[in-house]
Scaffold this motif. Structure first.
Motif, mmCIF file in Angstrom:
data_model
loop_
_atom_site.group_PDB
_atom_site.id
_atom_site.type_symbol
_atom_site.label_atom_id
_atom_site.label_comp_id
_atom_site.label_asym_id
_atom_site.label_seq_id
_atom_site.Cartn_x
_atom_site.Cartn_y
_atom_site.Cartn_z
ATOM 1 N N LEU A 168 0.818 -1.224 0.000
ATOM 2 C CA LEU A 168 0.000 0.000 0.000
ATOM 3 C C LEU A 168 0.849 1.270 0.000
ATOM 4 O O LEU A 168 0.627 2.183 0.788
ATOM 5 N N LEU A 202 0.148 5.569 -3.111
ATOM 6 C CA LEU A 202 -1.277 5.543 -3.443
ATOM 7 C C LEU A 202 -1.719 6.753 -4.263
ATOM 8 O O LEU A 202 -2.651 6.660 -5.053
ATOM 9 N N LEU A 252 -4.059 6.275 -7.574
ATOM 10 C CA LEU A 252 -5.449 6.694 -7.710
ATOM 11 C C LEU A 252 -5.601 7.770 -8.784
ATOM 12 O O LEU A 252 -6.594 7.801 -9.508
ATOM 13 N N ARG A 256 -10.681 0.803 -14.839
ATOM 14 C CA ARG A 256 -11.400 2.083 -14.838
ATOM 15 C C ARG A 256 -11.765 2.519 -16.249
ATOM 16 O O ARG A 256 -12.838 3.062 -16.485
ATOM 17 N N PRO A 290 -14.338 9.318 -7.257
ATOM 18 C CA PRO A 290 -14.942 8.222 -6.486
ATOM 19 C C PRO A 290 -14.648 6.853 -7.092
ATOM 20 O O PRO A 290 -14.389 5.889 -6.371
ATOM 21 N N GLY A 342 -12.011 5.964 -8.666
ATOM 22 C CA GLY A 342 -10.643 5.602 -8.311
ATOM 23 C C GLY A 342 -10.583 4.939 -6.959
ATOM 24 O O GLY A 342 -10.022 3.851 -6.803
ATOM 25 N N PHE A 343 -11.205 5.575 -5.963
ATOM 26 C CA PHE A 343 -11.216 4.994 -4.624
ATOM 27 C C PHE A 343 -11.900 3.627 -4.638
ATOM 28 O O PHE A 343 -11.435 2.668 -4.023
ATOM 29 N N PHE A 344 -13.016 3.544 -5.380
ATOM 30 C CA PHE A 344 -13.815 2.328 -5.339
ATOM 31 C C PHE A 344 -13.092 1.152 -6.002
ATOM 32 O O PHE A 344 -13.031 0.056 -5.444
ATOM 33 N N PHE A 354 -9.934 0.791 -6.414
ATOM 34 C CA PHE A 354 -8.790 0.384 -5.591
ATOM 35 C C PHE A 354 -9.265 -0.448 -4.397
ATOM 36 O O PHE A 354 -8.630 -1.439 -4.035
ATOM 37 N N ALA A 355 -10.393 -0.052 -3.809
ATOM 38 C CA ALA A 355 -10.957 -0.830 -2.703
ATOM 39 C C ALA A 355 -11.234 -2.254 -3.159
ATOM 40 O O ALA A 355 -10.909 -3.218 -2.450
ATOM 41 N N CYS A 356 -11.821 -2.397 -4.361
ATOM 42 C CA CYS A 356 -12.130 -3.735 -4.878
ATOM 43 C C CYS A 356 -10.857 -4.548 -5.080
ATOM 44 O O CYS A 356 -10.814 -5.743 -4.760
ATOM 45 N N ILE A 415 -7.933 -4.243 -3.521
ATOM 46 C CA ILE A 415 -7.351 -4.652 -2.238
ATOM 47 C C ILE A 415 -8.187 -5.772 -1.621
ATOM 48 O O ILE A 415 -7.652 -6.746 -1.074
ATOM 49 N N ALA A 416 -9.515 -5.641 -1.747
ATOM 50 C CA ALA A 416 -10.378 -6.695 -1.212
ATOM 51 C C ALA A 416 -10.101 -8.010 -1.928
ATOM 52 O O ALA A 416 -10.073 -9.076 -1.310
ATOM 53 N N PHE A 426 -6.497 13.687 -5.400
ATOM 54 C CA PHE A 426 -5.668 12.587 -4.882
ATOM 55 C C PHE A 426 -4.290 13.032 -4.430
ATOM 56 O O PHE A 426 -3.301 12.369 -4.701
ATOM 57 N N CYS A 451 -12.747 -10.039 3.872
ATOM 58 C CA CYS A 451 -11.767 -9.484 2.937
ATOM 59 C C CYS A 451 -11.973 -7.981 2.740
ATOM 60 O O CYS A 451 -11.112 -7.312 2.190
ATOM 61 N N TRP A 452 -13.092 -7.446 3.179
ATOM 62 C CA TRP A 452 -13.326 -6.002 3.023
ATOM 63 C C TRP A 452 -12.943 -5.216 4.266
ATOM 64 O O TRP A 452 -12.999 -3.995 4.256
ATOM 65 N N PRO A 487 -9.902 -1.814 2.547
ATOM 66 C CA PRO A 487 -10.918 -1.744 1.486
ATOM 67 C C PRO A 487 -12.178 -0.982 1.885
ATOM 68 O O PRO A 487 -12.619 -0.102 1.143
ATOM 69 N N LEU A 497 -11.560 2.651 1.975
ATOM 70 C CA LEU A 497 -11.501 3.260 0.646
ATOM 71 C C LEU A 497 -12.905 3.462 0.066
ATOM 72 O O LEU A 497 -13.161 4.457 -0.606
ATOM 73 N N ALA A 502 -14.596 6.830 -1.171
ATOM 74 C CA ALA A 502 -15.261 6.994 -2.464
ATOM 75 C C ALA A 502 -16.592 7.712 -2.294
ATOM 76 O O ALA A 502 -16.931 8.627 -3.048
ATOM 77 N N SER A 510 -16.019 11.299 -1.424
ATOM 78 C CA SER A 510 -15.575 12.063 -2.591
ATOM 79 C C SER A 510 -16.734 12.298 -3.554
ATOM 80 O O SER A 510 -16.823 13.336 -4.211
#
Lengths: 226, 197
Positions: free
Chosen positions: A21, A24, A28, A148, A177, A179-181, A183-185, A187-188, B22, B167-168, B172, B175, B179, B182
């Protein structure tokens, strides 16, 4: 450690973006398309390899007390080289990445590798480490840019996939948003496939922060006190 | 005056440094678990942003531009910021220990915060004059502080959430929260034009 291991650990086991991580902000910000993501990745990789080589060469000359400023000067020098090269030969990419090209200087991955690897290892190992970490960074950015771009613009590497069909691309994936989302997916997904082992410390820890030695984890302590 | 207000409103709300450009994501994710450390970090960043802009703008206009060595911008700016942060840290430690106690721990982390270098470079690229640059830096700092405070509030609530899939958990879900925040800030786009346009 064998030479191949040094290269591959940066790509999967210690992928700087998806596992450690680090870096970042560019991850993003510059991944609005696969090509921008890859461009940013390759620019960073070039700086990373060169600065790792030079810092490894200078590791016995630089006094320990002023090493961080010295590393910063070396890195900033190579960033300027990359910046001028992009301006001259790839002006479109330079315009797309904009502010984030000079900001490679403050990318935690580069200073982090200088501090953690190049200042302790031989020149060849440091170059290979830079290569591995650079490929890992480029891959992560490329994958994220591709996702993306696919959902946000309906293209992949600028080739239309479903642009003129009944499906409308969800433009929000190209915006902040998204971008954040995405990236969250990602990492998950890393968590899911590694069963939570990859990211041991689930927060951004001191091992990732090049200021750890200076601050001695005081930012963490500050939080614990609070 | 209107110019300055437009610049400030735009960096605080529509082009918020963290949530739409960012910049400064690491401290945004790393130091936002508790409200008061978020405030401390935000205040320290604002302070350094203003100081860095105050120092780098004259360097660019009075030294780099006349000598035609604008390409040294990146090298010079990062060194100026790094030494400035060191200087501030030493000054605070010696003369203002209480302030050092609350802000000092965040200072070393700020040297390599891309929001600080980002705001100084942006001021030059956008061709702002000295006063506009300073207000842009103040606005960027306030925007950063605002995002940090809002996010810290959300995260404190998030701590008590039950039933997040394994896993979340951790980064995650944080983030995803970012989102949504933002997305909320995207609603401000057009507001600045609406008021001043």
């Amino acid at each position: 450690m064998n030479k191949l291991g040094i290269v591959t650990k940066g790509i999967i086991k210690e992928n700087p973006v998806l596992v450690l991580l680090l870096g970042l902000c560019p991850t993003l910000a510059t991944t609005t398309s696969a090509i921008n993501g890859l461009g940013m990745g390759v620019s960073t990789m070039a700086v990373l390899i060169c600065s790792n080589i030079v810092i490894s060469l200078l590791k016995n000359i630089i006094p320990a007390k002023v090493r961080i400023p010295c590393y910063i000067v070396v890195i900033a020098g190579f960033v300027t080289v990359v910046q001028l090269m992009l301006k001259a030969y790839l002006p479109a990419l330079d315009a797309a990445l904009g502010l984030f090209i000079p900001l490679i200087v403050v990318n935690c991955i580069i200073l982090g590798r200088a501090e953690m690897f190049a200042s302790k290892n031989s020149v060849i190992d440091s170059a290979l480490d830079g290569l591995g970490m650079g490929i890992g960074f480029t891959l992560a950015l490329g994958i994220m840019g591709l996702i993306r771009e696919f959902f946000g613009a309906g293209t992949a590497f600028d080739i239309p996939i479903y642009v003129d069909t009944a499906i409308t691309p969800a433009g929000i994936f190209m915006l902040a948003p998204g971008g954040f989302f995405v990236f969250a997916c990602l990492i998950a997904a890393v968590n899911y496939f590694s069963k939570g082992k990859a990211i041991k410390k689930k927060e951004i820890g001191c091992e990732g922060c090049m200021m750890a030695e200076m601050c001695g984890g005081s930012c963490d302590r500050k939080e614990a006190d609070a | 005056m209107t110019e300055i207000l437009i610049i400030m409103m735009s960096v605080i709300l529509t082009n918020n440094f963290v949530l739409s450009q960012f910049l400064g994501i690491c401290p945004f994710l790393g130091v936002s678990k508790k409200l008061d450390s978020a405030v401390g970090m935000g205040a320290a960043v604002t302070f350094v942003m203003v100081l860095a802009t105050a120092a780098t703008w004259p360097i660019q206009k009075l030294i780099l531009d006349p000598l035609n060595i604008g390409y040294l911008q990146t090298v010079v700016f990062i060194l100026v910021i790094a030494s400035l942060v060191q200087l501030v840290e030493m000054t605070l430690k010696k003369y203002m220990p209480p302030l050092y106690k609350s802000l000092g721990v965040f200072l070393p982390l700020i040297t390599t915060n891309c929001a600080v270098l980002g705001v100084t470079l942006m001021n030059i690229n956008d061709g702002y004059n000295y006063i506009e640059s300073l207000f842009c830096a103040i606005g960027a700092g306030i925007g950063f502080l605002l995002a940090m405070v809002l996010f810290a509030g959300l995260r404190e609530k998030l701590e008590n959430c039950k039933g997040i899939p394994q896993c979340w958990q951790g980064i995650p879900i944080t983030l995803v929260t970012a989102a949504i925040l933002s997305m909320a800030f995207m609603a401000f786009s057009g507001v600045v034009d609406g008021i001043f346009g």
